[in-house]
Design a protein around this motif. Sequence first.
Motif, short mmCIF file in Angstrom:
data_model
loop_
_atom_site.label_atom_id
_atom_site.label_comp_id
_atom_site.label_asym_id
_atom_site.label_seq_id
_atom_site.Cartn_x
_atom_site.Cartn_y
_atom_site.Cartn_z
N LEU B 55 0.85 -1.03 -0.01
CA LEU B 55 0.06 0.08 -0.10
C LEU B 55 0.79 1.35 -0.02
CD1 LEU B 55 -3.15 0.70 0.38
CD2 LEU B 55 -2.45 1.02 2.84
N ARG B 59 2.88 0.65 -4.22
CA ARG B 59 1.73 1.45 -5.06
C ARG B 59 1.30 2.56 -4.30
NH1 ARG B 59 -2.32 -2.97 -7.74
NH2 ARG B 59 -0.73 -3.84 -8.84
N TYR B 61 1.26 5.44 -5.34
CA TYR B 61 0.83 6.58 -6.30
C TYR B 61 -0.83 6.21 -6.17
CZ TYR B 61 0.19 9.40 -10.09
OH TYR B 61 -0.22 10.48 -10.92
N ASP B 62 -1.24 4.97 -6.12
CA ASP B 62 -2.49 4.68 -6.18
C ASP B 62 -3.12 5.08 -4.59
OD1 ASP B 62 -2.38 3.40 -8.44
OD2 ASP B 62 -2.21 1.40 -7.70
N THR B 63 -2.27 5.04 -3.42
CA THR B 63 -2.66 5.48 -2.28
C THR B 63 -2.70 7.14 -2.17
OG1 THR B 63 -1.44 3.64 -1.42
CG2 THR B 63 -2.17 5.32 0.13
N GLY B 65 -3.59 9.00 -4.84
CA GLY B 65 -5.12 9.10 -5.61
C GLY B 65 -6.33 8.96 -4.53
N GLU B 66 -6.17 7.78 -3.75
CA GLU B 66 -7.23 7.52 -2.96
C GLU B 66 -7.36 8.48 -1.66
OE1 GLU B 66 -6.18 5.23 -0.03
OE2 GLU B 66 -8.17 5.15 0.67
N THR C 61 -4.89 -5.24 -0.18
CA THR C 61 -4.64 -3.71 -0.34
C THR C 61 -5.61 -2.84 -1.23
OG1 THR C 61 -2.35 -4.57 -0.25
CG2 THR C 61 -2.81 -2.52 -1.18
N VAL C 62 -6.20 -3.71 -2.12
CA VAL C 62 -7.22 -3.17 -2.93
C VAL C 62 -8.49 -2.79 -2.23
CG1 VAL C 62 -8.43 -3.29 -5.19
CG2 VAL C 62 -6.08 -3.83 -4.78
N THR C 65 -8.36 0.12 0.20
CA THR C 65 -8.58 1.37 -0.67
C THR C 65 -9.95 1.39 -0.86
OG1 THR C 65 -6.73 0.96 -1.89
CG2 THR C 65 -8.10 2.66 -2.78
#
Lengths: 132, 90, 101
Positions: B55, B59, B61-63, B65-66, C61-62, C65
Amino acid sequence: MTSLIVKTAGRALTPFILLSGLYVASFGFLSPGGGFQGGILLASGVILIMVTHGSKEVHRLAENIDWFETFGALTFLIVGLAGLLLGGYLFSNLLPDTPLMCIVLDIVIALKVFVGITAVFVYFFGMGVKEC
Amino acid sequence: MRKDICTFLLVLMIAFLLVQGLELSYEDKEDSEVDEYYKEHQEKTGADNMVEAILLDFRAYDTFGEVMVLYIAIAGVIILGKIVTGDDQS
Amino acid sequence: MTILVGLYGMTRTKNSIKMIMCLGIMGSGVILLFVSVGYIPGAGAPIVGHSAEMVDPLPHTVMLTAIVIDLATMALGLALVYHLYEEYGTLDVTDYLVGED
């Protein structure tokens, strides 16, 4: 409105809830937990106080605390840009083999979620008070 | 009555799609290459918790955005609340 | 299955708050679906040194989110529903479409 039992129990339970929230947030890289869960636990401690003791003081606190949200988002962005400048790509780990980045981002996310959830509950309670 | 039948057909179609997708995803579960990559390179992050390592390091960068989604939603709630309670009159 | 329950409720109800509750139920269904996809029989929690074989950590993880985005969406939707109630005095979605008269 609330009785003495509810007030005393809320006052006694809140420090332990806050402590467990801090533990979950700061040791998320070793044990189950993480920033989001710790932030939700911290916010639940404040919401317990708000439910049992009335929301006047917490409302005044929450109006001055909103800028922590922006602070959290900016710190996240600064960590990412530092990785881009010094490590070559966005969000690269500056100190390999050490969990420094995980700790810093965990605490930042915990602060941000705590402030956000507390502000949402304060404004929902404010909406209900206006209605009556 | 026609609305009932339409709703029932819609739910049935989505159930069919879900079952098909689940069969696909349960078949090739054994050799997930992305998972193997994360497990091999976990020492680089220094975090023992694999979920946190993915997390916040692989990743992140995804976090980011979230976190931005959470920021915008909370800003929307605060703005709507200020309209209702009239704090923003000055 | 939980996704279908939420979808059926969302298409059949006319109450705005019940619609947002159905959104939460659908989110829970998606979370259960993804976590069950990542499960390996006999494996432990995805922590190094905890057990010999760990479950797939990527769906966890997904879904971490997805939980937060569910929460943000429901909070924003409830705030909007409150404003609609202040404006029209009702929670029925078919009354919103009629307009002002």
